[in-house]
Design a protein around this motif. Structure first.
Motif, mmCIF file in Angstrom:
data_model
loop_
_atom_site.group_PDB
_atom_site.id
_atom_site.type_symbol
_atom_site.label_atom_id
_atom_site.label_comp_id
_atom_site.label_asym_id
_atom_site.label_seq_id
_atom_site.Cartn_x
_atom_site.Cartn_y
_atom_site.Cartn_z
ATOM 1 N N THR A 64 -54.437 -5.206 -5.438
ATOM 2 C CA THR A 64 -55.141 -4.919 -6.690
ATOM 3 C C THR A 64 -54.235 -5.167 -7.890
ATOM 4 O O THR A 64 -54.679 -5.704 -8.915
ATOM 5 C CB THR A 64 -55.678 -3.483 -6.686
ATOM 6 N N TYR A 65 -52.970 -4.791 -7.789
ATOM 7 C CA TYR A 65 -52.013 -5.162 -8.843
ATOM 8 C C TYR A 65 -51.982 -6.684 -9.015
ATOM 9 O O TYR A 65 -51.928 -7.202 -10.142
ATOM 10 C CB TYR A 65 -50.615 -4.666 -8.503
ATOM 11 N N ARG A 74 -55.021 -7.763 -10.969
ATOM 12 C CA ARG A 74 -54.972 -7.363 -12.378
ATOM 13 C C ARG A 74 -53.941 -8.175 -13.162
ATOM 14 O O ARG A 74 -54.203 -8.581 -14.303
ATOM 15 C CB ARG A 74 -54.656 -5.863 -12.495
ATOM 16 N N GLN A 93 -55.328 -11.585 -13.734
ATOM 17 C CA GLN A 93 -56.301 -11.544 -14.827
ATOM 18 C C GLN A 93 -55.616 -11.578 -16.181
ATOM 19 O O GLN A 93 -56.152 -12.133 -17.148
ATOM 20 C CB GLN A 93 -57.158 -10.276 -14.715
ATOM 21 N N ARG A 94 -54.426 -11.001 -16.264
ATOM 22 C CA ARG A 94 -53.662 -10.992 -17.513
ATOM 23 C C ARG A 94 -52.913 -12.305 -17.754
ATOM 24 O O ARG A 94 -52.244 -12.457 -18.777
ATOM 25 C CB ARG A 94 -52.671 -9.828 -17.503
ATOM 26 N N ASP A 102 -55.920 0.512 -12.426
ATOM 27 C CA ASP A 102 -56.282 0.396 -13.848
ATOM 28 C C ASP A 102 -55.634 1.519 -14.665
ATOM 29 O O ASP A 102 -55.124 1.292 -15.774
ATOM 30 C CB ASP A 102 -57.794 0.424 -14.021
#
Length: 262
Positions: free
Chosen positions: A19-20, A23, A26-27, A212
């Motif tokens: 998940t990290y 994320r 995505q950044r 998140d």
């Protein structure tokens, strides 16, 4: 060329690590994904490359094996593109202290503490010299609570918290941000691997919510982020009490309550 720092994530094939990875992709960060399961890493990397158009490298490694660990250490030392380390790899185990074997305990300590320290030690001097970068260490609220009955696991996570706080005091003045993230029970495969039935647990946090929240703390540059703690003043009070206790320690004098009655 990507001007954002590359992020190296351990335990990246599933759960919190994966998940990290999503994320940070995505950044817009390039990634180096580290875990034992090559096939899962490759599948995750392919999906994230396609979705976010970032460069992703897979580095298969078992961090309890010294040769594999040394290879990841070398990468952290030598690759100046890596500016963020997510020290996520870890394990748990079922059973009480007396039910766990010395070998199983040593394996848990090796992954949860030794590997984490060695990887942080590999990257920290380079980040300090550059005056920039971040190290995220994944701990656990279990490290605050011996009452939970996970003595060895909790001890390793208490170590992670203490280490992170010490690193932060040393490295923050040199421009390096260190964050300890303390999840509570989170829906990941760690429970099944430890032989614990997740269905026997209540109030499980979803992994996306956990990460998140952790990244919100990361963006705020919190030294310690506890996603399930609703009243942040409780943590502040605990830290104040600890500082007050330290102020009462007189190093050269035995406390009066330990002196024999006159």
């Amino acid at each position: 060329m990507n001007t954002r720092p590359t992020v190296l994530i351990t335990g990246a094939s599933t759960g919190i690590g994966a998940t990290y990875a999503e994320r940070f992709a995505q950044r817009g960060h390039d990634l180096i994904l580290v875990a034992r399961d090559q096939a899962r890493l490759e599948a995750l990397a392919a999906r994230l490359r396609d979705a976010h158009k970032v460069a992703i490298e897979v580095l298969q490694a078992d961090l309890t094996r010294i040769d594999d660990l040394a290879a990841v250490e070398a990468r952290l030392r030598d690759d100046a593109r890596i500016g963020i380390l997510v020290n996520n790899a870890g394990t748990a185990q079922a059973g009480s202290f007396i039910e766990q074997t010395p070998d199983s305990a040593a394996h848990l300590v090796s992954l949860n503490t030794t590997a984490l320290v060695r990887l942080a030690s590999a990257i920290a001097p380079r980040l300090a010299q550059a005056g920039d970068g971040a190290i995220i260490n994944i701990g656990s609220v279990v490290g605050l609570a011996p009452e939970f009955g996970m003595s060895i696991y909790g001890a390793t996570k208490a170590f992670v918290l203490f280490l992170s706080q010490g690193m932060s005091l040393e490295l923050a003045p040199r421009g390096v941000y260190v964050q300890a993230v303390l999840p509570a029970a989170t829906r990941t495969e760690i429970w099944e691997r430890a032989g614990i039935d997740i269905n026997t647990l209540t109030d499980i946090m979803e992994v996306g919510d956990l990460v998140d929240a952790a990244l919100a703390g990361f963006d705020r540059r919190e030294p310690v982020t506890i996603p399930p703690l609703h009243d942040g003043a409780r943590w502040d009070a605990l830290q104040a009490a600890r500082q007050g206790l330290l102020g009462e320690i007189r190093q050269s004098e035995v406390a009066a309550r330990y002196l024999a009655d006159a």
